[in-house]
Design a protein around this motif. Sequence first.
Motif, short mmCIF file in Angstrom:
data_model
loop_
_atom_site.label_atom_id
_atom_site.label_comp_id
_atom_site.label_asym_id
_atom_site.label_seq_id
_atom_site.Cartn_x
_atom_site.Cartn_y
_atom_site.Cartn_z
N THR A 47 7.64 -20.92 -10.16
CA THR A 47 8.10 -21.32 -11.49
C THR A 47 7.10 -22.35 -11.98
O THR A 47 6.39 -22.96 -11.18
N LEU A 48 7.01 -22.57 -13.30
CA LEU A 48 6.02 -23.52 -13.82
C LEU A 48 6.60 -24.94 -13.83
O LEU A 48 7.64 -25.18 -14.44
N HIS A 49 5.89 -25.87 -13.17
CA HIS A 49 6.29 -27.28 -13.21
C HIS A 49 5.27 -28.03 -14.04
O HIS A 49 4.13 -27.62 -14.16
N GLN A 65 -1.89 -38.70 -21.89
CA GLN A 65 -1.63 -37.75 -20.80
C GLN A 65 -1.78 -36.32 -21.29
O GLN A 65 -1.29 -35.96 -22.36
N ASP A 66 -2.48 -35.53 -20.48
CA ASP A 66 -2.65 -34.13 -20.80
C ASP A 66 -1.44 -33.39 -20.21
O ASP A 66 -1.18 -33.51 -19.01
N ALA A 67 -0.69 -32.68 -21.04
CA ALA A 67 0.46 -31.94 -20.51
C ALA A 67 -0.06 -30.65 -19.87
O ALA A 67 -0.48 -29.74 -20.57
N ALA A 68 -0.08 -30.63 -18.55
CA ALA A 68 -0.62 -29.45 -17.85
C ALA A 68 0.40 -28.91 -16.86
O ALA A 68 1.32 -29.62 -16.45
N TYR A 69 0.22 -27.66 -16.49
CA TYR A 69 1.13 -27.02 -15.55
C TYR A 69 0.66 -27.17 -14.12
O TYR A 69 -0.53 -27.24 -13.85
#
Length: 137
Positions: free
Chosen positions: A121-123, A112-116
Motif C-alpha cells: 500500500t502507499l505510505h 517538505q516534499d510529499a513523497a511516497y
Amino acid sequence: MFPFICTWKDGRCAQVDDVLPDGHKVKKGDEVYYLAYAMGRMPYIWGEDAEEFQPERWLKDGVFQPQSSFQFISFHAGPRICLGKEFAYRQMKILSIVLLRYFRFKLSNNAQDAAYRVTITLHMKGGLHVCATPRTT
Ligand code: HEM
C-alpha cells in the motif's frame, strides 16, 4: 479468469484459452495485469500534466465530475467493480467534512516534499506532518 489483487496492481489468470476485446490472444494459465499506480500517472490517460497534483481536474464549475471507472481504475471496472466503492467514497467525504469543519490544516514544514514510500500500500515517506488549528467560528 480469477483475480490477483494488490492495491497498485490487479490482474487475472486465464482458466481457458481466450481472446481479449482488442484481439490479443491469451492461453490457459497466462496472467494479465494492469498497474493502477502507473495508469494514474500516464499522460496518455490523464494528459501531459498527469504527474501534477491537481484535484481540480475532477471538478467542473466546482462540481465533482466522476471519471470512467476504466480510466480511474483504483476500484477496478466492469462487472467485478468494487462493491464498496460508493461506501468508501462516502467514508472519505464524511471524514474530510468533519476534519475540515473543525480544523485548519497547514504543513509543519512547507519545504517538505510529499513523497511516497512504495510498498504493497502507499505510505507517505517520513509521514506528512501537519499542524491542526481548531476553527473558532
Ligand atoms: C479505498 C477503498 C477501496 C479500494 C481502493 C477498493 C478496491 C477494490 C478493487 C480493485 C476490487 C476488485 C478486485 C478484483 O476483482 O480484482 C475490489 C473488489 C471488492 N471490494 Fe473494494 N475497495 C475499497 C473499499 C471497499 C469497501 C469499503 C468495501 C466494503 C464495504 C469493499 C468491498 C469490495 C467487494 C465485496 C469486492 C468484490 C467485488 C466482486 O468481486 O464482485 N471495497 N475493491
